[in-house]
Design a protein around this motif. Structure first.
Motif, PDB file in Angstrom:
ATOM      1  N   ARG A   1       0.833  -1.220   0.000  1.00 14.56           N
ATOM      2  CA  ARG A   1       0.000   0.000   0.000  1.00 14.56           C
ATOM      3  C   ARG A   1       0.856   1.255   0.000  1.00 14.56           C
ATOM      4  O   ARG A   1       0.527   2.241  -0.655  1.00 14.56           O
TER       5      ARG A   1
ATOM      6  N   GLN B   1       2.034   1.675  -3.468  1.00 15.60           N
ATOM      7  CA  GLN B   1       0.952   2.153  -4.321  1.00 15.60           C
ATOM      8  C   GLN B   1       0.692   3.642  -4.097  1.00 15.60           C
ATOM      9  O   GLN B   1       0.526   4.416  -5.055  1.00 15.60           O
ATOM     10  N   ALA B   2       0.664   4.067  -2.815  1.00 10.84           N
ATOM     11  CA  ALA B   2       0.437   5.480  -2.524  1.00 10.84           C
ATOM     12  C   ALA B   2       1.567   6.343  -3.084  1.00 10.84           C
ATOM     13  O   ALA B   2       1.330   7.431  -3.647  1.00 10.84           O
TER      14      ALA B   2
ATOM     15  N   ALA C   1       3.534   5.642  -5.651  1.00 12.13           N
ATOM     16  CA  ALA C   1       3.441   5.670  -7.110  1.00 12.13           C
ATOM     17  C   ALA C   1       2.349   6.634  -7.568  1.00 12.13           C
ATOM     18  O   ALA C   1       2.535   7.401  -8.531  1.00 12.13           O
ATOM     19  N   GLU C   2       1.215   6.621  -6.859  1.00 12.75           N
ATOM     20  CA  GLU C   2       0.137   7.540  -7.230  1.00 12.75           C
ATOM     21  C   GLU C   2       0.553   8.991  -7.014  1.00 12.75           C
ATOM     22  O   GLU C   2       0.254   9.869  -7.839  1.00 12.75           O
ATOM     23  N   ASP C   3       1.251   9.247  -5.919  1.00 21.38           N
ATOM     24  CA  ASP C   3       1.715  10.620  -5.675  1.00 21.38           C
ATOM     25  C   ASP C   3       2.718  11.060  -6.730  1.00 21.38           C
ATOM     26  O   ASP C   3       2.683  12.211  -7.202  1.00 21.38           O
TER      27      ASP C   3
ATOM     28  N   LEU D   1       2.931   9.994  -9.837  1.00 21.15           N
ATOM     29  CA  LEU D   1       2.202  10.231 -11.081  1.00 21.15           C
ATOM     30  C   LEU D   1       1.443  11.550 -11.038  1.00 21.15           C
ATOM     31  O   LEU D   1       1.391  12.295 -12.030  1.00 21.15           O
ATOM     32  N   LEU D   2       0.850  11.882  -9.896  1.00 28.90           N
ATOM     33  CA  LEU D   2       0.128  13.142  -9.774  1.00 28.90           C
ATOM     34  C   LEU D   2       1.080  14.335  -9.882  1.00 28.90           C
ATOM     35  O   LEU D   2       0.781  15.324 -10.565  1.00 28.90           O
TER      36      LEU D   2
ATOM     37  N   ARG E   1       1.981  14.865 -13.426  1.00 29.23           N
ATOM     38  CA  ARG E   1       0.903  15.522 -14.175  1.00 29.23           C
ATOM     39  C   ARG E   1       0.817  17.010 -13.823  1.00 29.23           C
ATOM     40  O   ARG E   1       0.578  17.850 -14.692  1.00 29.23           O
TER      41      ARG E   1
ATOM     42  N   ASP F   1     -12.392  16.712  -7.739  1.00 29.75           N
ATOM     43  CA  ASP F   1     -11.459  15.666  -7.302  1.00 29.75           C
ATOM     44  C   ASP F   1     -10.147  16.261  -6.806  1.00 29.75           C
ATOM     45  O   ASP F   1      -9.571  15.787  -5.815  1.00 29.75           O
TER      46      ASP F   1
ATOM     47  N   ARG G   1      -8.561  16.039  -3.105  1.00 27.32           N
ATOM     48  CA  ARG G   1      -7.201  15.548  -2.846  1.00 27.32           C
ATOM     49  C   ARG G   1      -6.415  16.570  -2.023  1.00 27.32           C
ATOM     50  O   ARG G   1      -5.683  16.210  -1.088  1.00 27.32           O
TER      51      ARG G   1
END
Length: 499
Positions: free
Chosen positions: A324, A327-328, A330-332, A334-335, A338, A388, A392
């Motif tokens: 987890r 995963q968190a 990796a998501e951060d 990617l954000l 972007r 969204d 966040r």
């Protein structure tokens, strides 16, 4: 092939050659205009001088006629004296004697007069100016250098009534006592044309020399002026994106090249900062990824090495927790990638931050330790943006407060003029003043939050600030005596019903 390519081959590519060509072209236009003006002025002045000389010749001719003397053929300007009642000319000279003197007079006879001519009724104090065409005749034989026949010249003439001269003077002139005499003097433009041709020749030579000098001066001046630019180009060419530490020399002259060098150095500094930030970001990301991967790998290797003594539910729980975290993270990442692209939000909507904060307050899980999460608002607070992304942003602020709060987290929302102010305040240990800005940097965690399990990824506040800037707002840490208070400031939007 582009149709304009053959024509572009004739246009010089060098800035120096283009500047020289432009300077020469501009100088040519100016010199042509100036030369034309000088040509006209020289011709006009020369013709004025010729007319003045013709006036003097006409005055002398009239004086002789009034004295009863027949002028001789020698004269600086062509002249002819004719009279009414007489077929041949009374006198001619200059170049008019090239016509047969035994033939009819060349220039027209005057009308008959019966009284003296007033001396002030003409254009030139008794003289008259008139363009007149010299007729062509078969008895004309130009031997005095002037070909007058068939051309139009400006002539000056004056009429004399023979009755005012007396019978003796009229007889001496070969006219009757009641005849009218007219003295013609032709204004020749030959001298004016010769002077003008000479002037034009001198102007042409001087203009050509001037054009060459102007083009050469412009070429070498631009060449000297572009030397600092060439030095800047060479140094800039040696700069690489991975190591933009080179800087160009800034000239001390203070002209436009100084501004160019300063701008290039500023750009190189930004590239250097971006490269350093990217290297730091990659190193921090690799370090953050290595920690959960190492923990996960170690627990799995131990479990595989001693399967009979392994607490498999605990090992699976540890593996799931580290997964987890990966995963968190990796998501951060990617954000953040972007957000770094500065991609605009498609179709921004109007979001009620009061309703969003109230919903997150009710749904936020507070299971690890007892905390009180409250939301204080007096009215709806609307802002343009993406729901969204606002969620966040606010969730990151609440997560950060939940990690540090002792007992209580307070969310406050207020409308203040054209702004919406949202604060998230916790009663934790707070943030030192010197770290008020550093906590918004990526992968930064203070000493009391170094735990990899509870300290987060170090990206939450960085993402929150980037999201605030993306919505034309600000996120700052406001000083408090107790705990940490983060203030989000966003442009206020009208309520949907008020549009």
């Amino acid at each position: 092939m582009n149709a304009t390519e053959p024509r572009r081959r004739w246009w010089p590519r060098s800035v120096r050659a283009r500047a020289a060509l432009a300077a020469a072209t501009a100088a040519a236009v100016i010199l042509v205009g100036t030369g034309w003006w000088v040509h006209q002025e020289v011709y006009r002045e020369s013709m004025t001088i010729a007319e003045n000389r013709a006036e003097r010749n006409l005055a002398a001719l009239v004086d002789r006629l009034r004295d009863g003397s027949v002028p001789g053929p020698a004269s600086a300007a062509p002249y002819e004296v004719v009279a009414t009642g007489r077929r041949t000319a009374v006198a001619s000279g200059g170049a008019m004697q090239d016509f047969d003197p035994r033939g009819r007079h060349v220039l027209p006879a005057p009308p008959a007069l019966s009284a003296p001519t007033p001396k002030d009724d003409s254009d030139l104090g008794g003289y008259t100016r008139w363009p007149l065409r010299i007729p062509e005749r078969r008895d004309y034989n130009p031997v005095h250098g002037y070909d007058l026949a068939g051309k139009t010249y400006l002539v000056l003439y004056h009429d004399i009534w023979a009755g005012e001269l007396g019978s003796d003077k009229a007889a001496a002139l070969g006219v009757t006592a009641d005849a009218t005499l007219r003295a013609y003097v032709v204004v020749l433009p030959d001298t004016a044309e010769a002077i003008t041709r000479t002037t034009d020749d001198l102007l042409l030579r001087a203009g050509l020399v001037g054009l060459v000098l102007i083009a050469a001066i412009a070429y070498f001046a631009v060449r000297i002026g572009l030397r600092p630019v060439e030095a800047i180009r060479v140094l800039t060419a040696s700069v690489t994106a991975s190591d933009p530490r080179e800087r160009v020399t800034v000239p001390a002259t203070g002209h436009e090249i100084t501004a160019l060098a300063t701008t290039i150095n500023t750009t190189l500094q930004r590239l250097d900062n971006a490269a350093a930030q990217q290297r730091r970001f990659v190193a921090d990301a690799a370090h953050e990824l290595r920690s959960p991967l190492t923990t996960l790998l170690a627990s799995l290797e131990v479990a595989l090495a001693y399967p009979e003594r392994t607490d498999w539910p605990a090992a699976a729980t540890t593996a799931a927790r580290q997964t987890r975290r990966l995963q968190a993270l990796a998501e951060d990442l990617l954000l953040l990638a972007r957000l770094d692209t500065r991609t605009p939000t498609a179709g921004p909507e109007t979001v009620d931050l009061t309703a969003l904060a109230s919903r997150l307050t009710e749904q936020y899980p507070l299971t690890e330790r007892p905390l009180t999460l409250t939301c204080d608002s007096t009215a709806p607070a609307h802002a343009h943006g993406n729901l969204d992304e606002y969620e966040r942003l606010l969730r990151n602020l609440i997560d950060n407060a939940a990690r540090h709060a002792a007992h209580r987290i307070q969310i406050t929302i207020r409308n203040q003029d054209a702004w919406v102010l949202l604060t998230v305040h916790d009663d934790g240990p707070g943030v030192p003043t010197e770290d008020a800005e550093r906590i918004f940097e990526r992968f930064v965690r203070l000493d009391d939050a170094r735990s990899r399990d509870h300290g987060g990824t170090g990206l939450g506040l960085a993402i929150a600030r980037d999201l605030a800037h993306r919505h034309r707002g600000t996120l700052t840490l406001t000083p408090r005596t107790l705990g940490a208070c983060f203030q989000l400031r966003l442009p206020r939007a009208p309520a949907p019903a008020e549009k």
